[in-house]
Write a protein that holds these residues in place. Structure first.
Motif, PDB file in Angstrom:
ATOM      1  N   VAL A  42       6.623  -8.950  -4.748  1.00 26.39           N
ATOM      2  CA  VAL A  42       5.834  -7.933  -4.066  1.00 26.39           C
ATOM      3  C   VAL A  42       4.881  -7.346  -5.084  1.00 26.39           C
ATOM      4  O   VAL A  42       5.288  -6.922  -6.153  1.00 26.39           O
ATOM      5  N   CYS A  43       3.591  -7.377  -4.764  1.00 25.16           N
ATOM      6  CA  CYS A  43       2.606  -6.945  -5.749  1.00 25.16           C
ATOM      7  C   CYS A  43       1.472  -6.215  -5.073  1.00 25.16           C
ATOM      8  O   CYS A  43       1.425  -6.121  -3.850  1.00 25.16           O
ATOM      9  N   GLY A  44       0.534  -5.741  -5.864  1.00 26.98           N
ATOM     10  CA  GLY A  44      -0.611  -4.971  -5.372  1.00 26.98           C
ATOM     11  C   GLY A  44      -1.518  -5.787  -4.482  1.00 26.98           C
ATOM     12  O   GLY A  44      -1.202  -6.912  -4.123  1.00 26.98           O
ATOM     13  N   PRO A  45      -2.674  -5.267  -4.144  1.00 22.15           N
ATOM     14  CA  PRO A  45      -3.546  -5.903  -3.147  1.00 22.15           C
ATOM     15  C   PRO A  45      -3.962  -7.308  -3.534  1.00 22.15           C
ATOM     16  O   PRO A  45      -4.259  -7.575  -4.676  1.00 22.15           O
ATOM     17  N   CYS A  46      -3.919  -8.198  -2.562  1.00 20.44           N
ATOM     18  CA  CYS A  46      -4.348  -9.591  -2.783  1.00 20.44           C
ATOM     19  C   CYS A  46      -5.792  -9.728  -2.367  1.00 20.44           C
ATOM     20  O   CYS A  46      -6.161  -9.292  -1.331  1.00 20.44           O
ATOM     21  N   ASP A  75       0.863  -1.183   0.000  1.00 19.24           N
ATOM     22  CA  ASP A  75       0.000   0.000   0.000  1.00 19.24           C
ATOM     23  C   ASP A  75       0.899   1.233   0.000  1.00 19.24           C
ATOM     24  O   ASP A  75       2.095   1.132  -0.251  1.00 19.24           O
ATOM     25  N   VAL A  76       0.354   2.393   0.294  1.00 16.71           N
ATOM     26  CA  VAL A  76       1.130   3.635   0.244  1.00 16.71           C
ATOM     27  C   VAL A  76       2.290   3.638   1.240  1.00 16.71           C
ATOM     28  O   VAL A  76       3.232   4.403   1.096  1.00 16.71           O
ATOM     29  N   TYR A  77       2.237   2.767   2.247  1.00 13.93           N
ATOM     30  CA  TYR A  77       3.287   2.699   3.255  1.00 13.93           C
ATOM     31  C   TYR A  77       4.353   1.665   2.915  1.00 13.93           C
ATOM     32  O   TYR A  77       5.314   1.510   3.641  1.00 13.93           O
ATOM     33  N   GLY A  78       4.176   0.929   1.820  1.00 18.17           N
ATOM     34  CA  GLY A  78       5.137  -0.090   1.417  1.00 18.17           C
ATOM     35  C   GLY A  78       4.584  -1.489   1.591  1.00 18.17           C
ATOM     36  O   GLY A  78       3.394  -1.670   1.876  1.00 18.17           O
ATOM     37  N   PRO A  79       5.451  -2.497   1.432  1.00 17.90           N
ATOM     38  CA  PRO A  79       4.989  -3.887   1.536  1.00 17.90           C
ATOM     39  C   PRO A  79       4.676  -4.286   2.973  1.00 17.90           C
ATOM     40  O   PRO A  79       5.304  -3.805   3.908  1.00 17.90           O
ATOM     41  N   HIS A  80       3.687  -5.155   3.119  1.00 12.38           N
ATOM     42  CA  HIS A  80       3.339  -5.715   4.425  1.00 12.38           C
ATOM     43  C   HIS A  80       4.227  -6.932   4.657  1.00 12.38           C
ATOM     44  O   HIS A  80       4.601  -7.629   3.730  1.00 12.38           O
ATOM     45  N   GLU A  81       4.556  -7.208   5.886  1.00 12.94           N
ATOM     46  CA  GLU A  81       5.407  -8.352   6.206  1.00 12.94           C
ATOM     47  C   GLU A  81       4.691  -9.675   5.998  1.00 12.94           C
ATOM     48  O   GLU A  81       5.278 -10.639   5.566  1.00 12.94           O
ATOM     49  N   GLU A  82       3.396  -9.722   6.339  1.00 10.81           N
ATOM     50  CA  GLU A  82       2.680 -10.975   6.224  1.00 10.81           C
ATOM     51  C   GLU A  82       2.348 -11.276   4.758  1.00 10.81           C
ATOM     52  O   GLU A  82       2.018 -10.393   3.983  1.00 10.81           O
ATOM     53  N   THR A  83       2.468 -12.530   4.410  1.00 13.78           N
ATOM     54  CA  THR A  83       2.183 -12.989   3.058  1.00 13.78           C
ATOM     55  C   THR A  83       0.680 -13.102   2.884  1.00 13.78           C
ATOM     56  O   THR A  83      -0.016 -13.562   3.780  1.00 13.78           O
ATOM     57  N   PHE A 115      -0.280 -24.119  -7.908  1.00 14.40           N
ATOM     58  CA  PHE A 115      -1.401 -23.896  -6.997  1.00 14.40           C
ATOM     59  C   PHE A 115      -1.197 -22.573  -6.271  1.00 14.40           C
ATOM     60  O   PHE A 115      -0.075 -22.199  -5.935  1.00 14.40           O
ATOM     61  N   VAL A 116      -2.313 -21.871  -6.010  1.00 18.27           N
ATOM     62  CA  VAL A 116      -2.293 -20.634  -5.237  1.00 18.27           C
ATOM     63  C   VAL A 116      -3.060 -20.888  -3.942  1.00 18.27           C
ATOM     64  O   VAL A 116      -4.207 -21.330  -3.971  1.00 18.27           O
ATOM     65  N   TYR A 117      -2.396 -20.641  -2.833  1.00 15.20           N
ATOM     66  CA  TYR A 117      -3.007 -20.789  -1.515  1.00 15.20           C
ATOM     67  C   TYR A 117      -3.061 -19.416  -0.865  1.00 15.20           C
ATOM     68  O   TYR A 117      -2.057 -18.704  -0.842  1.00 15.20           O
ATOM     69  N   TYR A 118      -4.222 -19.044  -0.332  1.00 10.70           N
ATOM     70  CA  TYR A 118      -4.317 -17.803   0.426  1.00 10.70           C
ATOM     71  C   TYR A 118      -3.743 -18.042   1.813  1.00 10.70           C
ATOM     72  O   TYR A 118      -3.897 -19.121   2.382  1.00 10.70           O
ATOM     73  N   SER A 119      -3.105 -17.024   2.357  1.00  9.85           N
ATOM     74  CA  SER A 119      -2.619 -17.122   3.733  1.00  9.85           C
ATOM     75  C   SER A 119      -3.816 -17.056   4.668  1.00  9.85           C
ATOM     76  O   SER A 119      -4.759 -16.303   4.432  1.00  9.85           O
ATOM     77  N   PRO A 120      -3.780 -17.853   5.725  1.00 10.89           N
ATOM     78  CA  PRO A 120      -4.926 -17.867   6.641  1.00 10.89           C
ATOM     79  C   PRO A 120      -5.043 -16.554   7.411  1.00 10.89           C
ATOM     80  O   PRO A 120      -4.076 -16.094   7.991  1.00 10.89           O
ATOM     81  N   MET A 121      -6.211 -15.961   7.376  1.00  5.20           N
ATOM     82  CA  MET A 121      -6.470 -14.741   8.133  1.00  5.20           C
ATOM     83  C   MET A 121      -6.843 -15.077   9.575  1.00  5.20           C
ATOM     84  O   MET A 121      -6.673 -14.283  10.462  1.00  5.20           O
ATOM     85  N   ASP A 122      -7.338 -16.299   9.775  1.00  2.00           N
ATOM     86  CA  ASP A 122      -7.785 -16.709  11.099  1.00  2.00           C
ATOM     87  C   ASP A 122      -6.863 -17.748  11.729  1.00  2.00           C
ATOM     88  O   ASP A 122      -7.197 -18.358  12.727  1.00  2.00           O
ATOM     89  N   GLY A 123      -5.694 -17.973  11.109  1.00  4.10           N
ATOM     90  CA  GLY A 123      -4.742 -18.935  11.646  1.00  4.10           C
ATOM     91  C   GLY A 123      -4.990 -20.369  11.224  1.00  4.10           C
ATOM     92  O   GLY A 123      -4.234 -21.260  11.566  1.00  4.10           O
ATOM     93  N   ILE A 124      -6.074 -20.615  10.454  1.00  2.00           N
ATOM     94  CA  ILE A 124      -6.397 -21.972  10.014  1.00  2.00           C
ATOM     95  C   ILE A 124      -5.969 -22.126   8.557  1.00  2.00           C
ATOM     96  O   ILE A 124      -6.462 -21.422   7.677  1.00  2.00           O
ATOM     97  N   GLN A 125      -5.037 -23.048   8.299  1.00  2.00           N
ATOM     98  CA  GLN A 125      -4.563 -23.283   6.938  1.00  2.00           C
ATOM     99  C   GLN A 125      -5.580 -24.126   6.175  1.00  2.00           C
ATOM    100  O   GLN A 125      -6.015 -25.159   6.662  1.00  2.00           O
TER     101      GLN A 125
END
Length: 124
Positions: free
Chosen positions: A120-124, A6-14, A28-38
């Motif tokens: 490093v890319c735009g919003p996921c 974002d405007v502040y740069g890359p986020h650390e979390e994938t 394959f594309v896997y989303y990173s878990p937002m709730d800790g559940i893979q």
């Protein structure tokens, strides 16, 4: 790995991981878990021909992006050139996936690229 920027740069979390699948030219594309559940199943599958994206399917197998040759079967009439992306699909994410797969190349299916810089890319 894809990281949000974002405007502040890359986020650390994938926000997403791209992993080679069993067959050559498939990722394959896997989303990173937002709730800790893979989640065990991939969110998307990317099929390539050489270094080009042939098509991207979502978890249900529906085509959400396709090359010229594949798009003729799924895109609205009149489509010519480039990569067709289904209406309502996140264009930034599709672009990042296509660039990442082209950057990583088909050699990635035989080995993990340890030590390579992250994508490093735009919003996921």
């Amino acid at each position: 790995a894809l990281h949000r920027v974002d405007v502040y740069g890359p986020h650390e979390e994938t926000c997403a991981w791209i992993m080679p699948a069993a067959g050559p030219g498939t990722f394959f594309v896997y989303y990173s878990p937002m709730d800790g559940i893979q989640r065990p199943d991939p969110a998307m599958t990317i099929f390539t021909k050489g270094t080009e994206v042939d098509r991207i399917t979502e978890s249900q197998g529906n085509v959400i992006a396709a090359s010229d040759s594949t798009a003729a079967a799924v895109a609205p009439r009149g489509h010519r050139g480039g990569l067709w992306v289904k209406e309502g699909t996140d264009m930034a994410l599709v672009t990042c996936l296509a660039l990442a797969v082209q950057k990583l190349g088909s050699a990635w299916t035989s080995r993990m690229l340890v030590g390579r810089p992250r994508a490093v890319c735009g919003p996921c």
